[in-house]
Write a protein that holds these residues in place. Structure first.
Motif, short mmCIF file in Angstrom:
data_model
loop_
_atom_site.label_atom_id
_atom_site.label_comp_id
_atom_site.label_asym_id
_atom_site.label_seq_id
_atom_site.Cartn_x
_atom_site.Cartn_y
_atom_site.Cartn_z
N MET A 394 -22.35 16.02 -37.57
CA MET A 394 -21.69 16.93 -38.50
C MET A 394 -20.17 16.88 -38.32
N THR A 395 -19.74 16.89 -37.09
CA THR A 395 -18.30 16.83 -36.81
C THR A 395 -17.66 15.60 -37.42
N HIS A 396 -18.40 14.48 -37.44
CA HIS A 396 -17.86 13.22 -37.96
C HIS A 396 -18.27 12.95 -39.39
N GLY A 397 -18.68 14.01 -40.09
CA GLY A 397 -18.86 13.91 -41.54
C GLY A 397 -20.09 13.17 -41.99
N ASN A 398 -21.17 13.20 -41.20
CA ASN A 398 -22.40 12.52 -41.61
C ASN A 398 -23.58 13.49 -41.47
N PRO A 399 -23.68 14.44 -42.39
CA PRO A 399 -24.75 15.46 -42.27
C PRO A 399 -26.15 14.87 -42.42
N GLU A 400 -26.28 13.76 -43.18
CA GLU A 400 -27.60 13.17 -43.37
C GLU A 400 -28.22 12.76 -42.04
N LEU A 401 -27.40 12.14 -41.15
CA LEU A 401 -27.92 11.75 -39.84
C LEU A 401 -28.27 12.97 -39.01
N GLY A 402 -27.48 14.04 -39.13
CA GLY A 402 -27.77 15.26 -38.40
C GLY A 402 -29.10 15.87 -38.82
N VAL A 403 -29.36 15.90 -40.15
CA VAL A 403 -30.62 16.42 -40.67
C VAL A 403 -31.78 15.58 -40.15
N ARG A 404 -31.61 14.28 -40.14
CA ARG A 404 -32.66 13.39 -39.65
C ARG A 404 -33.02 13.71 -38.20
N LEU A 405 -32.03 14.05 -37.39
CA LEU A 405 -32.26 14.35 -35.98
C LEU A 405 -33.00 15.68 -35.77
N LEU A 406 -32.73 16.66 -36.65
CA LEU A 406 -33.29 18.00 -36.44
C LEU A 406 -34.55 18.26 -37.22
N ASN A 407 -34.82 17.44 -38.22
CA ASN A 407 -35.99 17.69 -39.08
C ASN A 407 -37.29 17.62 -38.25
N GLY A 408 -38.08 18.68 -38.30
CA GLY A 408 -39.33 18.73 -37.56
C GLY A 408 -39.17 18.90 -36.07
N LEU A 409 -38.00 19.40 -35.63
CA LEU A 409 -37.74 19.53 -34.20
C LEU A 409 -38.75 20.46 -33.53
N HIS A 410 -39.16 21.54 -34.24
CA HIS A 410 -40.09 22.51 -33.64
C HIS A 410 -41.47 21.91 -33.42
N ARG A 411 -41.83 20.89 -34.22
CA ARG A 411 -43.11 20.23 -34.01
C ARG A 411 -43.05 19.22 -32.86
N ARG A 412 -41.92 18.53 -32.75
CA ARG A 412 -41.77 17.53 -31.68
C ARG A 412 -41.54 18.17 -30.32
#
Length: 465
Positions: A394-412
């Motif tokens: 997010m700091t470096h302006g790439n929210p898509e990669l950030g979402v990819r990292l956090l998506n489904g975190l509670h299941r993993r």
């Protein structure tokens, strides 16, 4: 060693300076795995001691360093000797008498002896003018030896003349004249008058030097013309000043010439049966490599040999015991270049942790993006790693990669104790993506419920897909 084996296996344009007889490997100093102390260079493949071939293998030809040769006598001691001998000899020659003659002879011998010392020192790799202290011992013996050479060669020529005629004598006389520099060089190595004037030894010396010997003769001819020209400018008068100046010029050029002949011996040292390391201000002896540098040198050799498994093994073992950014980066570059998913999954989490501890956010972001080019499924192994990396994206302006990292975190990672913070970050990331901003409120509500209800909130299952 033959000419076909005189170049480094891994750097074909570089002359080999070392050889491993066990591996039949020739390599330059860049490929050597240095030991703990100087002089213990080891083979990069088998680790055995290397045989040093001498610095002559990568020495530049003498005609490319003519400017350095003319600077050779320009040192305080050498100039003092040249000027002192010239002035003293000129004054004594003007005074005359037997004692003055003897002293002039001694001074001439000292100058000649120093020139020979320069030749021998250069032949042994010392590219700076030596101290003048040794010039004042053995000078008369040297003059007598040189005079003896000339007398013997003259006698041989006259003998040939009396037995075979004028043409044979002329050919032999021309041979000795053309080869006299070779006689001097052989004498500098052997210190034997008879061996030095032996035609077979002379021919061996000329053959070993090869074509550069012809260039040496041309250089001597040009120097002779230069000396004669300078003497003409000084004048032919017999004043003390004129004689002293002429002597200075002659002695200066003599030191330069003997240095050049010594350098020719140095670059042909193997042909003359000896080894020498170059020692001067421009080329210092190899400094022992650190453990890290030795490892990198070894890895480079394994890569050039195509043995990637050994390269990865050495790097993996070392980054665990002695981690450094340089080793991590070399490991990553090799894994990335070889498109090794297994090695990247083994390395990148360690490397990221190392960079996170040092606050290198930009490097972490670049590392993650490059990793995805090879391993599109890569994710950090821990929830904290995913959370931290998403914030960096997010700091470096790439929210898509950030979402990819956090998506489904509670299941993993259902036991992660900061899921609410992770999903607040997820909401912030979604708000930065116009097409997904409407889902941000869903994640904020999920994060609030998780904070309020604890474990029961895990039953909720939002999706950013």
């Amino acid at each position: 060693m033959s000419d076909t084996m005189s170049f480094c296996k891994y750097h074909p344009t570089e002359h080999a300076q070392y050889v491993c007889h066990q591996c039949e490997l020739n390599c330059c100093s860049e490929c050597v795995v240095g030991g703990e102390t100087f002089g213990t260079e080891c083979c990069p493949l088998c680790g055995s001691r290397l045989e040093f071939l001498g610095d002559a293998t990568n020495a530049e030809p003498f005609w490319r360093r003519i400017d350095k040769s003319f600077k050779y006598p320009i040192s305080k001691e050498t100039l003092m000797l040249i000027i002192g001998v010239a002035v003293t000899s000129a004054v004594l020659a003007n005074v005359g008498g037997f004692i003055a003659f003897v002293v002039v002879l001694l001074l001439t011998g000292a100058m000649m002896k120093y020139s020979f010392i320069c030749m021998v020192a250069t032949a042994n790799g010392h590219m700076q003018a030596p101290p003048i202290s040794e010039a004042f011992t053995g000078g008369v013996r040297l003059i007598l030896s040189l005079t003896g050479m000339l007398i013997i060669m003259t006698a041989i020529v006259f003998t040939v003349y009396s037995q075979l005629g004028v043409y044979a004598a002329a050919v032999l006389g021309l041979f000795y004249m053309v080869c006299f520099p070779a006689v001097l060089m052989h004498y500098a190595l052997s210190d034997s008058v008879l061996a030095s004037i032996n035609p077979l030894n002379i021919l061996h010396t000329v053959k070993t030097i090869g074509f550069p010997y012809a260039l040496l003769l041309a250089f001597i001819a040009m120097m002779s013309v230069s000396v004669a020209t300078i003497h003409g400018l000084i004048g032919d008068g017999y004043s003390v000043v004129a004689v002293a100046l002429q002597s200075m010029v002659s002695d200066y050029y003599m030191v330069v010439l003997f240095h050049v002949m010594g350098y020719i011996l140095f670059i042909n040292q193997h042909g003359f049966g000896y080894e020498a390391r170059r020692e001067d201000d421009e080329q210092q002896p190899l400094i022992p490599l650190s453990a890290e540098e030795r490892l990198l040198a070894t890895v480079a050799i394994f890569v050039k040999e195509g043995d990637f498994s050994r390269a990865f093994e050495e790097l993996s073992k070392t980054v665990k015991s002695q981690p450094s950014e340089r080793l991590y980066q070399r490991y990553f570059d090799l894994a990335f270049a070889s498109r090794s998913v297994d090695q990247l999954r083994r390395l990148v989490p360690q490397y990221m942790g190392y960079l996170i501890r040092r606050g290198r956010e930009r490097q972490i972001y670049d590392l993650y993006r490059k990793t995805l080019h090879v391993d599109k499924q890569f994710l950090p192994e821990t929830p904290l790693g995913c959370h931290q990396l998403a914030g960096i994206c997010m700091t470096h302006g790439n929210p898509e990669l950030g979402v990819r990292l956090l998506n489904g975190l509670h299941r993993r990672f259902p036991d992660y104790d900061n899921l609410n913070g992770a999903y607040i970050l997820m909401a912030d990331l979604l708000e930065m993506i116009p097409k997904a901003a409407h889902k941000a409120s869903e994640y904020r509500a999920f994060a609030e419920n998780f904070a309020a209800l604890g474990e029961s909130s895990k039953e909720m299952n939002p999706s950013a897909d």
